[in-house]
Write an enzyme that holds these catalytic residues in place. Structure first.
Site, PDB file in Angstrom:
ATOM      1  N   CYS A   1      72.682  50.602  50.063  1.00 31.19           N
ATOM      2  CA  CYS A   1      71.813  49.426  49.991  1.00 31.19           C
ATOM      3  C   CYS A   1      71.406  49.183  48.543  1.00 31.19           C
ATOM      4  O   CYS A   1      71.350  50.104  47.738  1.00 31.19           O
ATOM      5  CB  CYS A   1      70.538  49.545  50.808  1.00 31.19           C
ATOM      6  SG  CYS A   1      70.809  50.001  52.522  1.00 31.19           S
TER       7      CYS A   1
ATOM      8  N   ARG B   1      76.923  48.109  46.733  1.00 35.24           N
ATOM      9  CA  ARG B   1      76.182  49.177  47.394  1.00 35.24           C
ATOM     10  C   ARG B   1      76.122  48.999  48.910  1.00 35.24           C
ATOM     11  O   ARG B   1      75.520  49.819  49.613  1.00 35.24           O
ATOM     12  CB  ARG B   1      74.759  49.244  46.845  1.00 35.24           C
ATOM     13  CG  ARG B   1      74.703  49.469  45.347  1.00 35.24           C
ATOM     14  CD  ARG B   1      73.279  49.439  44.857  1.00 35.24           C
ATOM     15  NE  ARG B   1      72.553  50.613  45.294  1.00 35.24           N
ATOM     16  CZ  ARG B   1      72.509  51.762  44.649  1.00 35.24           C
ATOM     17  NH1 ARG B   1      73.150  51.881  43.503  1.00 35.24           N
ATOM     18  NH2 ARG B   1      71.829  52.785  45.109  1.00 35.24           N
TER      19      ARG B   1
ATOM     20  N   TRP C   1      73.532  48.433  53.789  1.00 35.59           N
ATOM     21  CA  TRP C   1      74.612  49.197  54.410  1.00 35.59           C
ATOM     22  C   TRP C   1      73.931  49.982  55.523  1.00 35.59           C
ATOM     23  O   TRP C   1      73.166  50.907  55.262  1.00 35.59           O
ATOM     24  CB  TRP C   1      75.271  50.133  53.403  1.00 35.59           C
ATOM     25  CG  TRP C   1      76.496  50.806  53.948  1.00 35.59           C
ATOM     26  CD1 TRP C   1      77.756  50.282  54.036  1.00 35.59           C
ATOM     27  CD2 TRP C   1      76.573  52.127  54.486  1.00 35.59           C
ATOM     28  NE1 TRP C   1      78.605  51.195  54.601  1.00 35.59           N
ATOM     29  CE2 TRP C   1      77.918  52.331  54.883  1.00 35.59           C
ATOM     30  CE3 TRP C   1      75.657  53.157  54.672  1.00 35.59           C
ATOM     31  CZ2 TRP C   1      78.354  53.526  55.457  1.00 35.59           C
ATOM     32  CZ3 TRP C   1      76.089  54.348  55.247  1.00 35.59           C
ATOM     33  CH2 TRP C   1      77.431  54.527  55.625  1.00 35.59           C
TER      34      TRP C   1
ATOM     35  N   ASN D   1      66.067  51.402  50.334  1.00 37.70           N
ATOM     36  CA  ASN D   1      67.381  52.030  50.193  1.00 37.70           C
ATOM     37  C   ASN D   1      67.185  53.521  50.446  1.00 37.70           C
ATOM     38  O   ASN D   1      66.320  54.127  49.813  1.00 37.70           O
ATOM     39  CB  ASN D   1      67.900  51.774  48.763  1.00 37.70           C
ATOM     40  CG  ASN D   1      69.083  52.654  48.390  1.00 37.70           C
ATOM     41  OD1 ASN D   1      69.882  53.002  49.244  1.00 37.70           O
ATOM     42  ND2 ASN D   1      69.189  52.995  47.122  1.00 37.70           N
ATOM     43  N   GLY D   2      67.951  54.092  51.388  1.00 35.41           N
ATOM     44  CA  GLY D   2      67.824  55.525  51.650  1.00 35.41           C
ATOM     45  C   GLY D   2      67.622  55.796  53.128  1.00 35.41           C
ATOM     46  O   GLY D   2      67.786  54.903  53.965  1.00 35.41           O
TER      47      GLY D   2
ATOM     48  N   GLU E   1      96.419  59.639  49.119  1.00 35.99           N
ATOM     49  CA  GLU E   1      95.752  58.472  48.538  1.00 35.99           C
ATOM     50  C   GLU E   1      96.390  57.173  49.058  1.00 35.99           C
ATOM     51  O   GLU E   1      95.685  56.197  49.342  1.00 35.99           O
ATOM     52  CB  GLU E   1      95.818  58.559  47.003  1.00 35.99           C
ATOM     53  CG  GLU E   1      95.357  57.327  46.243  1.00 35.99           C
ATOM     54  CD  GLU E   1      93.898  56.935  46.470  1.00 35.99           C
ATOM     55  OE1 GLU E   1      93.169  57.647  47.172  1.00 35.99           O
ATOM     56  OE2 GLU E   1      93.510  55.879  45.951  1.00 35.99           O
TER      57      GLU E   1
ATOM     58  N   LYS F   1      94.346  54.323  51.067  1.00 36.01           N
ATOM     59  CA  LYS F   1      94.322  52.921  50.614  1.00 36.01           C
ATOM     60  C   LYS F   1      94.693  52.000  51.774  1.00 36.01           C
ATOM     61  O   LYS F   1      94.036  50.987  52.000  1.00 36.01           O
ATOM     62  CB  LYS F   1      95.309  52.672  49.460  1.00 36.01           C
ATOM     63  CG  LYS F   1      94.923  53.185  48.105  1.00 36.01           C
ATOM     64  CD  LYS F   1      93.846  52.396  47.411  1.00 36.01           C
ATOM     65  CE  LYS F   1      92.494  52.949  47.725  1.00 36.01           C
ATOM     66  NZ  LYS F   1      92.004  54.066  46.990  1.00 36.01           N
TER      67      LYS F   1
ATOM     68  N   GLU G   1      91.979  51.949  54.616  1.00 34.81           N
ATOM     69  CA  GLU G   1      90.683  51.437  54.174  1.00 34.81           C
ATOM     70  C   GLU G   1      90.643  49.905  54.095  1.00 34.81           C
ATOM     71  O   GLU G   1      89.633  49.295  54.436  1.00 34.81           O
ATOM     72  CB  GLU G   1      90.420  52.084  52.818  1.00 34.81           C
ATOM     73  CG  GLU G   1      89.441  51.497  51.903  1.00 34.81           C
ATOM     74  CD  GLU G   1      89.253  52.356  50.639  1.00 34.81           C
ATOM     75  OE1 GLU G   1      88.114  52.638  50.332  1.00 34.81           O
ATOM     76  OE2 GLU G   1      90.241  52.722  49.972  1.00 34.81           O
TER      77      GLU G   1
ATOM     78  N   HIS H   1     105.766  70.677  62.111  1.00 36.58           N
ATOM     79  CA  HIS H   1     104.741  71.498  62.764  1.00 36.58           C
ATOM     80  C   HIS H   1     103.793  70.656  63.617  1.00 36.58           C
ATOM     81  O   HIS H   1     102.714  71.109  63.967  1.00 36.58           O
ATOM     82  CB  HIS H   1     103.962  72.294  61.711  1.00 36.58           C
ATOM     83  CG  HIS H   1     104.829  73.247  60.944  1.00 36.58           C
ATOM     84  ND1 HIS H   1     105.378  74.371  61.521  1.00 36.58           N
ATOM     85  CD2 HIS H   1     105.283  73.216  59.676  1.00 36.58           C
ATOM     86  CE1 HIS H   1     106.123  75.008  60.628  1.00 36.58           C
ATOM     87  NE2 HIS H   1     106.094  74.319  59.488  1.00 36.58           N
TER      88      HIS H   1
ATOM     89  N   LYS I   1      80.988  50.240  47.983  1.00 36.52           N
ATOM     90  CA  LYS I   1      81.621  50.764  46.769  1.00 36.52           C
ATOM     91  C   LYS I   1      80.986  52.082  46.341  1.00 36.52           C
ATOM     92  O   LYS I   1      81.667  53.006  45.938  1.00 36.52           O
ATOM     93  CB  LYS I   1      81.493  49.712  45.657  1.00 36.52           C
ATOM     94  CG  LYS I   1      82.136  50.114  44.342  1.00 36.52           C
ATOM     95  CD  LYS I   1      83.639  50.129  44.463  1.00 36.52           C
ATOM     96  CE  LYS I   1      84.335  50.634  43.225  1.00 36.52           C
ATOM     97  NZ  LYS I   1      85.715  51.073  43.543  1.00 36.52           N
TER      98      LYS I   1
HETATM   99  C1  AGP Z   1      88.369  54.955  47.772  1.00 41.18           C
HETATM  100  O1  AGP Z   1      89.097  53.803  47.713  1.00 41.18           O
HETATM  101  C2  AGP Z   1      86.950  54.804  48.155  1.00 41.18           C
HETATM  102  N1  AGP Z   1      86.291  53.748  47.552  1.00 41.18           N
HETATM  103  C3  AGP Z   1      86.160  56.114  48.220  1.00 41.18           C
HETATM  104  O2  AGP Z   1      86.927  57.092  48.854  1.00 41.18           O
HETATM  105  C4  AGP Z   1      85.607  56.669  46.892  1.00 41.18           C
HETATM  106  O3  AGP Z   1      86.638  57.197  46.103  1.00 41.18           O
HETATM  107  C5  AGP Z   1      84.570  57.755  47.221  1.00 41.18           C
HETATM  108  O4  AGP Z   1      83.519  57.167  47.950  1.00 41.18           O
HETATM  109  C6  AGP Z   1      84.023  58.450  45.995  1.00 41.18           C
HETATM  110  O5  AGP Z   1      83.383  57.557  45.142  1.00 41.18           O
HETATM  111  P1  AGP Z   1      83.076  57.959  43.650  1.00 41.18           P
HETATM  112  O6  AGP Z   1      84.368  58.142  42.938  1.00 41.18           O
HETATM  113  O7  AGP Z   1      82.265  56.813  43.104  1.00 41.18           O
HETATM  114  O8  AGP Z   1      82.281  59.232  43.697  1.00 41.18           O
END
Ligand code: AGP
Length: 609
Positions: free
Chosen positions: A2, A27, A74, A99-100, A482, A486, A489, A505, A604
């Site tokens: 948030c 956020r 959020w 926020n929190g 990764e 991607k 997500e 396996h 983010k």
């Molecule tokens: C990846 O695309 C995500 N946005 C997420 O996994 C991100 O890498 C993770 O939340 C860690 O964030 P940071 O690098 O800001 O610590």
């Protein structure tokens, strides 16, 4: 997570609050709202859409005010509905943004119900609103100071009360809050970026601080109730905002950021005479690095995958034992601390709650040597660690990490070679070779970015799928991880990654003609093993989509689709191989019409655990 922002001024402050929210959407963005205060009581506008929609609403309603608070959410407690969106009111007298997470909210709610307060939302925030209301005796600053002593958990709040229509009170513990100083007007915000432009200077509040902003100025009290001053800095120190929001020729920030990688990497590579010098990480790094005997990497998400890749480099080049842990696991498990270990945290934002907590946990166990690989110079993580390697990716707006990841990899490779040199495992010839590889990397990346049209053709097929497997081996297994992250997500396609040798396996049971299997195929020592794994997939009818180095001589045939990468790029090959996977995820999501830069349920910067 948030984002919160608040302001006291002698002009209509709503446009400033809305702009602040727009900058804080990283956020969280599942609902948002703004409140202004008058002697008649607070008034608010809330939306479960994006800030752009809230902006429309306030314009249409001619919603204005000189004192206000605003929030982008959020959701943690309560679904993302208008009713749960902040600002939250108490008895039409007080409004709060938060926020929190308040951990003792259930006990507080029972106590407040007993006093006659009614709860109309599912949020934990509403208990703070009623608690402050119940303690208010004409001084909001005093009521908030008293209330926060009863809160357990993490919070940053902004509060207004109808009886003090030119006052906003803020408080923080566990979540960040800054105070901004403008010309006769004052602000609070989760991030200096939100108020840059309106405020000239900012101060970071410390744990337990409560602040009051009014037309008279700013007062700050520490946890013990003493009035204190907090050092203020020029807001320019937090970087500009305007230039980074221009999309240019791109459709989304993610696409723009993928294409910025050659520039970002070139900015991150140090000057020639500094390359692989411990001073890159901090003044007395050489002395400390010489005394360490292992590395412990802590990170989350994509940053964790950067750590997994770095383990291969650190153990191969520097011959130093390296453990990589997911921060949210490490912080709660019993481990055996090694005071001679260098703790490396990796984070784009430098504000990820789990990584910060894991770092503090490691420090509390006596591991005092710490290094942050981070993209934000002013972040909490950089302030907490002994050494820093700053990546120069520039502001990353897309939720999906791209240029942050590849610049982290550059920083970690430099760390591996630096340690290798110090430990006598890298000679001058090898050092020159690594430097050459690094310096040529931006040009090599441009070669990979030129593959976009071929990847778009694949993405049209992927857009119709609901599952995908990603395979890699060795140094490229984290790249497969990764790639799968991607894709899931941003396109919402279920994707899993495996070391190719693990297929038989278990996951091979999933392979049918309907299953696309993305394969990362560098021309390294494991190529022949990888080819055998590919045959295992083909024998079950699986469709292989292979990113193959040109010198592997893997070619397209029935069931095997190949995009030819440049020739093998040695130890830095993962940095080239992740780029087509980013593009595949991007174009697949784009073809499915998802909100690429703000995928559902995510944010983010993950500032709650
Ligand atoms: C990846 O695309 C995500 N946005 C997420 O996994 C991100 O890498 C993770 O939340 C860690 O964030 P940071 O690098 O800001 O610590």
């Amino acid at each position: 997570m948030c984002g919160i922002v608040g302001a006291v001024a002698q002009r209509n402050i709503v446009p400033v609050l809305i702009e602040g929210l727009r900058r804080l959407e990283y956020r969280g963005y599942d609902s948002c709202g703004v409140a202004t205060v008058t002697a008649a009581g607070p008034q608010r506008v809330r939306s479960v859409s994006r800030v752009a929609e809230l902006d429309e609403q306030v314009r249409t309603a001619h919603f204005e005010g000189v004192t206000g608070i605003a929030h982008t959410r959020w959701a943690t407690h309560g679904a993302p509905t208008v009713n749960n969106a902040h600002p939250i009111f108490s008895r039409d007298a007080l409004a709060i943004v938060h926020n929190g997470i308040i951990e003792n909210y259930e006990a507080l709610r029972e106590m407040l119900r007993a006093k006659g307060y009614e709860f109309v939302s599912q949020t934990d925030t509403e208990v703070i609103a009623h608690l402050i209301h119940s303690l208010y005796k004409g001084d909001l600053f005093a009521a908030v100071r008293e209330a926060v002593l009863q809160l357990a958990g993490a919070y940053a709040i902004g509060v207004v009360h109808k009886d003090q229509p030119h006052v906003v009170v803020g408080a923080r513990a566990g979540s960040p809050l800054v105070v901004g100083y403008g010309e006769g007007e004052y602000f609070i915000a989760s991030d200096a970026l939100a108020i840059a432009g309106s405020a000239n200077r900012v101060s970071y509040l410390e744990e337990g601080d409560v602040c009051e902003i009014s037309l008279e100025g700013v007062r700050i009290a520490d946890r013990a109730g003493n009035l204190v001053t907090r050092e203020s800095r020029d807001v320019q120190a937090y970087g500009g905002y305007g230039d980074t929001v221009d999309l240019g020729p791109y459709r989304h920030y993610m696409q723009k950021e993928i294409f910025e990688q050659p520039r970002a990497i070139s900015d991150t590579i140090p000057a020639l005479d500094e390359a692989f010098d411990p001073v890159l990480f901090g003044e007395n790094a050489a002395e400390v690095f010489e005394g360490i005997d292992s590395i412990l990497i802590l990170a989350c998400g994509t940053s964790y995958y950067a750590g997994l890749t770095a383990k291969y480099w650190l153990e191969t080049v520097a011959k130093i034992r390296t453990d990589v842990e997911i921060a949210s696991e490490y912080r709660y498990r019993e481990s055996v601390p090694n005071p001679r270990s260098l703790v490396v945290t990796i984070s784009q934002s430098g504000e990820t709650a789990d990584t910060l907590a894991a770092l503090k946990h490691a420090q509390s166990l006596g591991m005092e040597h710490t290094l942050a690989v981070c993209n934000v110079a002013t972040s909490a993580m950089v302030r907490l660690t002994e050494f820093t390697f700053l990546t120069h990716a520039g502001r990353e707006i897309g939720v999906a990490s791209t240029k942050a990841f590849t610049t982290q990899l550059v920083g970690l490779f430099i760390l591996a070679v630096t340690l290798g040199k110090l430990r006598g495992h890298v000679n001058a010839e090898q050092e020159a070779g690594y430097l050459k590889l690094l310096r040529h990397l931006p040009a090599a990346l441009n070669g990979v970015l030129a593959l976009e049209p071929q990847i778009i053709a694949w993405s049209e097929e992927f857009a119709r799928k609901e599952n995908a497997l990603f395979l890699g081996r060795g140094l490229h297994y984290p790249i497969a991880l990764e790639g799968a992250l991607k894709l899931k997500e941003i396109s919402y396609i279920h994707a899993e990654a495996y070391p190719a040798g693990e297929l038989k396996h278990g996951p091979l049971a999933l392979v049918t003609e309907a299953m696309p299997v993305v394969t990362v195929a560098p021309n390294d020592a494991l190529l022949e093993k990888l080819k055998s794994n590919m045959q295992e997939v083909r024998a079950r009818g699986g469709q292989l989509y292979v990113f193959a180095d040109a010198d592997t001589h893997i070619t397209s045939e029935e069931g095997i689709h190949v995009i030819r990468m440049p020739e093998h790029y040695g130890l830095l090959s993962p940095i080239l191989h992740v780029v087509p996977l980013q593009l595949l995820a991007y174009h697949t999501a784009s073809a499915r019409g998802t909100d690429v830069d703000k995928p559902r349920n995510l944010a983010k910067s993950v500032t709650v655990e």
